[in-house]
Write a protein that holds these residues in place. Structure first.
Motif, PDB file in Angstrom:
ATOM      1  N   ASN A 112       0.810  -1.120   0.098  1.00 26.31           N
ATOM      2  CA  ASN A 112      -0.003  -0.059  -0.108  1.00 26.31           C
ATOM      3  C   ASN A 112       0.946   1.500   0.103  1.00 26.31           C
ATOM      4  O   ASN A 112       1.906   1.371   0.404  1.00 26.31           O
ATOM      5  N   LEU A 113       0.497   2.243  -0.798  1.00 26.76           N
ATOM      6  CA  LEU A 113       0.963   3.553  -0.810  1.00 26.76           C
ATOM      7  C   LEU A 113       0.041   4.468  -0.196  1.00 26.76           C
ATOM      8  O   LEU A 113      -1.227   4.462  -0.603  1.00 26.76           O
ATOM      9  N   SER A 114       0.285   5.670   0.831  1.00 30.23           N
ATOM     10  CA  SER A 114      -0.742   6.310   1.167  1.00 30.23           C
ATOM     11  C   SER A 114       0.085   7.722   1.485  1.00 30.23           C
ATOM     12  O   SER A 114       1.320   7.830   1.714  1.00 30.23           O
ATOM     13  N   ILE A 115      -0.629   8.756   1.636  1.00 29.77           N
ATOM     14  CA  ILE A 115      -0.273  10.300   1.874  1.00 29.77           C
ATOM     15  C   ILE A 115      -0.481  10.361   3.263  1.00 29.77           C
ATOM     16  O   ILE A 115      -1.451  10.205   3.944  1.00 29.77           O
ATOM     17  N   HIS A 116       0.735  10.792   4.086  1.00 33.61           N
ATOM     18  CA  HIS A 116       0.602  11.202   5.602  1.00 33.61           C
ATOM     19  C   HIS A 116       1.330  12.505   5.561  1.00 33.61           C
ATOM     20  O   HIS A 116       2.206  12.989   4.905  1.00 33.61           O
ATOM     21  N   ARG A 117       0.723  13.191   6.745  1.00 34.66           N
ATOM     22  CA  ARG A 117       1.482  14.513   7.416  1.00 34.66           C
ATOM     23  C   ARG A 117       2.643  14.139   8.015  1.00 34.66           C
ATOM     24  O   ARG A 117       2.872  12.932   8.657  1.00 34.66           O
ATOM     25  N   LEU A 147       6.762   2.650   6.541  1.00 33.78           N
ATOM     26  CA  LEU A 147       7.782   3.394   6.682  1.00 33.78           C
ATOM     27  C   LEU A 147       6.790   4.828   6.064  1.00 33.78           C
ATOM     28  O   LEU A 147       5.800   4.658   5.489  1.00 33.78           O
ATOM     29  N   ILE A 148       7.111   5.845   6.687  1.00 33.77           N
ATOM     30  CA  ILE A 148       6.659   7.237   6.302  1.00 33.77           C
ATOM     31  C   ILE A 148       7.846   7.963   5.958  1.00 33.77           C
ATOM     32  O   ILE A 148       8.755   8.166   6.579  1.00 33.77           O
ATOM     33  N   GLY A 149       7.914   8.409   4.688  1.00 31.20           N
ATOM     34  CA  GLY A 149       9.064   8.828   3.814  1.00 31.20           C
ATOM     35  C   GLY A 149      10.080   7.730   4.115  1.00 31.20           C
ATOM     36  O   GLY A 149       9.953   6.857   3.431  1.00 31.20           O
ATOM     37  N   SER A 150      11.180   8.333   4.446  1.00 36.08           N
ATOM     38  CA  SER A 150      12.211   7.528   4.537  1.00 36.08           C
ATOM     39  C   SER A 150      12.788   6.837   5.836  1.00 36.08           C
ATOM     40  O   SER A 150      13.512   6.262   6.301  1.00 36.08           O
ATOM     41  N   ILE A 202       5.213  10.144   1.908  1.00 40.79           N
ATOM     42  CA  ILE A 202       4.469   9.053   1.467  1.00 40.79           C
ATOM     43  C   ILE A 202       4.654   7.960   2.409  1.00 40.79           C
ATOM     44  O   ILE A 202       5.824   7.727   2.692  1.00 40.79           O
ATOM     45  N   GLY A 203       3.562   7.424   2.722  1.00 45.74           N
ATOM     46  CA  GLY A 203       3.600   5.996   3.513  1.00 45.74           C
ATOM     47  C   GLY A 203       3.783   4.961   2.680  1.00 45.74           C
ATOM     48  O   GLY A 203       2.937   4.868   1.596  1.00 45.74           O
TER      49      GLY A 203
END
Length: 112
Positions: free
Chosen positions: A53-58, A88-91, A66-67
């Protein structure tokens, strides 16, 4: 060189950067899963992970990040495969999670 050629070149560079970034995040997730499995004394199987899954996070470090949710398999005593997950959130590593598994009993342990 026309404006459309510059735009196409920009899109190709953006695509190449996206692929390079994805491969780098996959390496981070794989290394995190392997290290976590080693720390718990279980075997990281097949030496691979799968992007689920890919998702967008604050993000606290940037406006958005990108999560990524990866899955992998591990084995505790060698008889069964168990699923595990890396987030992972970002790196940055958010979490490595393993499902409950059968633990091996050390013969040197004294059971009462």
């Amino acid at each position: 060189m026309t404006l459309s050629d510059i735009f196409i070149a920009f899109l190709l560079i953006l695509l190449a950067y996206g692929i390079w970034n994805h491969l780098n995040m996959s390496r981070i997730a794989r290394a995190s899963a392997r290290k976590h499995c080693e720390s718990l004394g279980v075997q990281f199987l097949d030496q691979n992970i799968i992007l689920r899954n890919l998702s967008i996070h604050r993000s606290t470090h940037s406006l958005i990040a990108i999560g990524r949710h990866y899955s992998f398999e591990f084995s505790s005593v060698g008889d069964k495969r168990y699923p595990g997950e890396v987030f992972l959130i970002g790196s940055r590593l958010k979490m490595v999670e393993l499902t409950p598994y059968k633990a091996s009993i050390d013969k040197n342990d004294d059971i009462h």
